[in-house]
Design an enzyme around this catalytic site. Sequence first.
Site, PDB file in Angstrom:
ATOM      1  N   SER A  19      59.857  38.633 -91.775  1.00  0.00           N
ATOM      2  CA  SER A  19      61.276  39.112 -91.998  1.00  0.00           C
ATOM      3  C   SER A  19      62.131  38.172 -91.072  1.00  0.00           C
ATOM      4  CB  SER A  19      61.409  40.255 -91.327  1.00  0.00           C
ATOM      5  OG  SER A  19      60.525  41.423 -91.761  1.00  0.00           O
ATOM      6  N   HIS A  66      97.296  20.980 -56.948  1.00  0.00           N
ATOM      7  CA  HIS A  66      97.419  22.017 -55.818  1.00  0.00           C
ATOM      8  C   HIS A  66      98.554  23.234 -56.019  1.00  0.00           C
ATOM      9  CE1 HIS A  66      93.754  20.000 -53.862  1.00  0.00           C
ATOM     10  NE2 HIS A  66      94.527  18.989 -54.098  1.00  0.00           N
ATOM     11  N   SER A 187     108.603  45.631 -69.626  1.00  0.00           N
ATOM     12  CA  SER A 187     108.083  46.632 -68.643  1.00  0.00           C
ATOM     13  C   SER A 187     108.624  48.061 -68.955  1.00  0.00           C
ATOM     14  CB  SER A 187     108.447  46.412 -67.264  1.00  0.00           C
ATOM     15  OG  SER A 187     108.491  47.262 -66.509  1.00  0.00           O
ATOM     16  N   SER A 188     107.991  48.895 -68.959  1.00  0.00           N
ATOM     17  CA  SER A 188     108.435  50.264 -69.280  1.00  0.00           C
ATOM     18  C   SER A 188     109.297  50.831 -68.317  1.00  0.00           C
ATOM     19  CB  SER A 188     107.163  51.351 -69.611  1.00  0.00           C
ATOM     20  OG  SER A 188     106.340  51.281 -68.082  1.00  0.00           O
ATOM     21  N   LYS A 193     112.314  42.653 -67.318  1.00  0.00           N
ATOM     22  CA  LYS A 193     111.162  42.003 -67.222  1.00  0.00           C
ATOM     23  C   LYS A 193     110.981  41.335 -68.742  1.00  0.00           C
ATOM     24  CE  LYS A 193     108.334  41.643 -64.416  1.00  0.00           C
ATOM     25  NZ  LYS A 193     107.239  42.668 -64.122  1.00  0.00           N
ATOM     26  N   SER A 232      68.694  42.409 -80.787  1.00  0.00           N
ATOM     27  CA  SER A 232      69.937  43.403 -80.346  1.00  0.00           C
ATOM     28  C   SER A 232      71.036  42.744 -79.836  1.00  0.00           C
ATOM     29  CB  SER A 232      69.222  44.553 -79.335  1.00  0.00           C
ATOM     30  OG  SER A 232      68.714  43.874 -78.095  1.00  0.00           O
ATOM     31  N   TYR A 236      75.302  41.901 -81.046  1.00  0.00           N
ATOM     32  CA  TYR A 236      76.282  42.039 -80.593  1.00  0.00           C
ATOM     33  C   TYR A 236      77.365  40.909 -80.222  1.00  0.00           C
ATOM     34  CZ  TYR A 236      75.453  46.825 -78.282  1.00  0.00           C
ATOM     35  OH  TYR A 236      75.329  48.156 -78.198  1.00  0.00           O
TER      36      TYR A 236
END
Length: 357
Positions: A19, A66, A187-188, A193, A232, A236
């Site tokens: 197979s 930095h 933004s809600s 924003k 398996s 995925y």
Amino acid sequence: HLSEIVGPEARFVHQGMTSSDVLDTCLSIQMKRAADILIADVDQLLAALKKRAFEYKTTPTIGRSHGIHAEPTTFGVKLAGFYAEFVRARARLVAAREEISVCAISGAVGTFANIDPRVEEHVAAKLGLTAEPVSSQVIPRDRHAAYFAALGVVASSLERLATEIRHLQRTEVLEAEEYFSAGQKGSSAMPHKRNPVLTENLTGLARMVRAYAIPAMENVALWHERDISHSSVERYIGPDATITLDFALARAAGVVEKLIVYPERMQENLDRTRGLVHSQRVLLALTQAGCSREDSYRLVQRNAMRAWNGEGALLDLLKADADVTKAVPVAQLEKLFDLGYHFKHVDTIFKRVFGNA
């Protein structure tokens, strides 16, 4: 199922094969074709980066190390750096596609006991693949691991690009920002924003693509000639990693194409530290005038710290420092604060990145 469809000739189907001969060869084709799509995605991103790099080739901005102001660069040089990185990303995908473009039609434990190697050679030629030299009963999973690792590195480059844009969009910086369409909500709760939602999304997607590289590496160590512990996992990570990176690359190209750039703010931020970005030139001038490296550093730093504390511009402080002007005359000091000095090799950098384009 095949036997029911094919009829009596089904006795010839799968003859001498296992197979994995079918499934692994098929997976190779799928991964090769997925790589073709991803390479095309990178090409789209490269085109966007190149266009914007030339657009802002000579636009001054501050380089940071930095997170702190370091020395001047140009926004075009910043983008050229990302272009060069995604040229490498493309090469990695091409190499990954090449490594996975193999087939195995060698039968149980890969000895060709019941199928002639010529069959494998014929199949490889027909499918645009090469024959796996030793396939045991499966195509060795180090090939697949290298493929998914390459995807993870490309995703990491996307995250670096996204992180740069997110930092540049911060209110205190605001040198560039994602396109914000009319009526879009940031933004809600807070109507003012304008959030970097696309590049934040890219950061998260990069984490997912990188995550798929680890199970791919763990798939390498199968038992003896084969086991199915990898199967398996690959169901995925195969579709998920490639689809996620495809989406992320397309999104990144769109972000770069529509990126809003603020050259005036870049200049404003350059000027914010009142000449501190030229400290190295003064340091070098002092050493060339005969001062020791340690004394030169001390002289520049003591004036730089005063500038940090808001006591004046660095050039003015240096002019008022007799120890400095004794070594470097005022007229020479003033020349050391020329912004254009830092950009004299921009053309060289661009030629290295883009050739004679």
